[in-house]
Design a protein around this motif. Sequence first.
Motif, PDB file in Angstrom:
ATOM      1  N   MET A 177      14.586  49.078  25.096  1.00 18.22           N
ATOM      2  CA  MET A 177      15.055  50.007  26.117  1.00 18.22           C
ATOM      3  C   MET A 177      15.711  51.231  25.475  1.00 18.22           C
ATOM      4  SD  MET A 177      15.330  50.902  29.231  1.00 18.22           S
ATOM      5  CE  MET A 177      14.855  49.422  30.138  1.00 18.22           C
ATOM      6  N   ALA A 178      16.481  51.010  24.413  1.00 15.56           N
ATOM      7  CA  ALA A 178      17.109  52.125  23.691  1.00 15.56           C
ATOM      8  C   ALA A 178      16.047  53.054  23.112  1.00 15.56           C
ATOM      9  CB  ALA A 178      18.011  51.592  22.582  1.00 15.56           C
ATOM     10  N   ALA A 179      14.990  52.475  22.569  1.00 14.17           N
ATOM     11  CA  ALA A 179      13.912  53.276  21.989  1.00 14.17           C
ATOM     12  C   ALA A 179      13.198  54.085  23.069  1.00 14.17           C
ATOM     13  CB  ALA A 179      12.918  52.364  21.261  1.00 14.17           C
ATOM     14  N   PHE A 180      12.980  53.479  24.222  1.00 11.16           N
ATOM     15  CA  PHE A 180      12.312  54.181  25.319  1.00 11.16           C
ATOM     16  C   PHE A 180      13.180  55.329  25.845  1.00 11.16           C
ATOM     17  CE2 PHE A 180      11.640  54.788  29.888  1.00 11.16           C
ATOM     18  CZ  PHE A 180      10.308  55.165  29.883  1.00 11.16           C
ATOM     19  N   ILE A 181      14.487  55.061  26.012  1.00 14.27           N
ATOM     20  CA  ILE A 181      15.407  56.093  26.502  1.00 14.27           C
ATOM     21  C   ILE A 181      15.431  57.279  25.552  1.00 14.27           C
ATOM     22  CG2 ILE A 181      17.839  56.634  26.945  1.00 14.27           C
ATOM     23  CD1 ILE A 181      18.133  53.755  27.965  1.00 14.27           C
ATOM     24  N   LEU A 182      15.491  56.993  24.248  1.00 12.97           N
ATOM     25  CA  LEU A 182      15.515  58.066  23.261  1.00 12.97           C
ATOM     26  C   LEU A 182      14.225  58.883  23.304  1.00 12.97           C
ATOM     27  CD1 LEU A 182      16.901  59.491  20.914  1.00 12.97           C
ATOM     28  CD2 LEU A 182      15.920  57.777  19.387  1.00 12.97           C
ATOM     29  N   SER A 183      13.087  58.214  23.447  1.00 10.33           N
ATOM     30  CA  SER A 183      11.802  58.911  23.497  1.00 10.33           C
ATOM     31  C   SER A 183      11.699  59.802  24.732  1.00 10.33           C
ATOM     32  CB  SER A 183      10.659  57.887  23.494  1.00 10.33           C
ATOM     33  OG  SER A 183      10.697  57.094  22.339  1.00 10.33           O
ATOM     34  N   ALA A 184      12.043  59.236  25.896  1.00 12.36           N
ATOM     35  CA  ALA A 184      11.971  60.010  27.137  1.00 12.36           C
ATOM     36  C   ALA A 184      12.958  61.168  27.122  1.00 12.36           C
ATOM     37  CB  ALA A 184      12.245  59.093  28.328  1.00 12.36           C
ATOM     38  N   ALA A 185      14.173  60.920  26.619  1.00 10.56           N
ATOM     39  CA  ALA A 185      15.180  61.975  26.566  1.00 10.56           C
ATOM     40  C   ALA A 185      14.781  63.078  25.603  1.00 10.56           C
ATOM     41  CB  ALA A 185      16.536  61.380  26.159  1.00 10.56           C
TER      42      ALA A 185
END
Length: 324
Positions: A177-185
Amino acid sequence: MNSSAFFTNRKVVFLLASLCCLLWGSAYPAIKNGYALFGIAPGDIPSQLVFAGYRFLFAGLVLLVLASVQGKAIFQFGRRTWGQMALLGLTQTSLQYLFFYLGLAHTTGVKSSIMNATGTFFSVLLAHFIYHNDKLSYNKVIGCVVGFVGVMVVNFGRAGAPLQLDFTWLGEGSVVMAAFILSAASIYGKKLSQQIDAVVLTGYQLGLGGVALLLFGYGLGGELHGFGVKSVGLLVYLVILSSAAFSLWTTLLKYNRVSMVTVFNFMVPIFGTLLSALFLNESFLEWKNALALLLVCLGIWLVTKEEKPALLPVPPPATGTLRE
């Protein structure tokens, strides 16, 4: 040479992106030493968030002061722009960091490193659906797979423990989830960087995110003590590291396709492993490290091997590359 031509030059992208990953890789041993100097226990997540909050808050302030000295506007924004920068800070810095440490507390460092590398896949996939000029290609797919294998190789069997395949939402799920948030952000930040100076945007993103981490960390009972010459010096290094790496990364994303830049994230765990071995006396003279470096470099070469038209400057915001 104007900024657009400079930051889209393939050699410049390679050197600056590699520098960012080297700086982020050095953060692993620096943070570990910081925990020891400030007396923060491995499971004390609230105090870890306080430590991170000060790091990002001061990094943001450094960038904003630098922007002000350069004559850039740092306060003349509308309400919507303030809201956009706050959203970026709360997601790319605060929320991402919170999920990462939550996952790290409930799984091994080996698995965290591997799962966190999924962020590159998220970035490439999201860019494919958002940008007309950032479609998936054979080279990108193969390059990402090869680079990911390299990350797995360097982490496989660390400390004599075999790679485990069990999955929990609180542990591995939080890291993903942290990786996805960073990518989307990061993609959202790329859009904002077309209308806001990259240094100013990064300054507010880090600063506002740092404030949120401080409030959350202190609210959960976290604390920070043990200030001394060594501990403060290390904190200063982390501040400089964050301000330099994030501002350069934001600038590269502004002028290049997301997939062209984010693939370099594969180099972070490589640098982290080598620098941890150097500063934390961990063994790294093994065949797996050489193989991992070879695979990561091959993956980067494949993803960045594009036709010349793809390296042209990004069109101005008026015509944009975002789908309507």
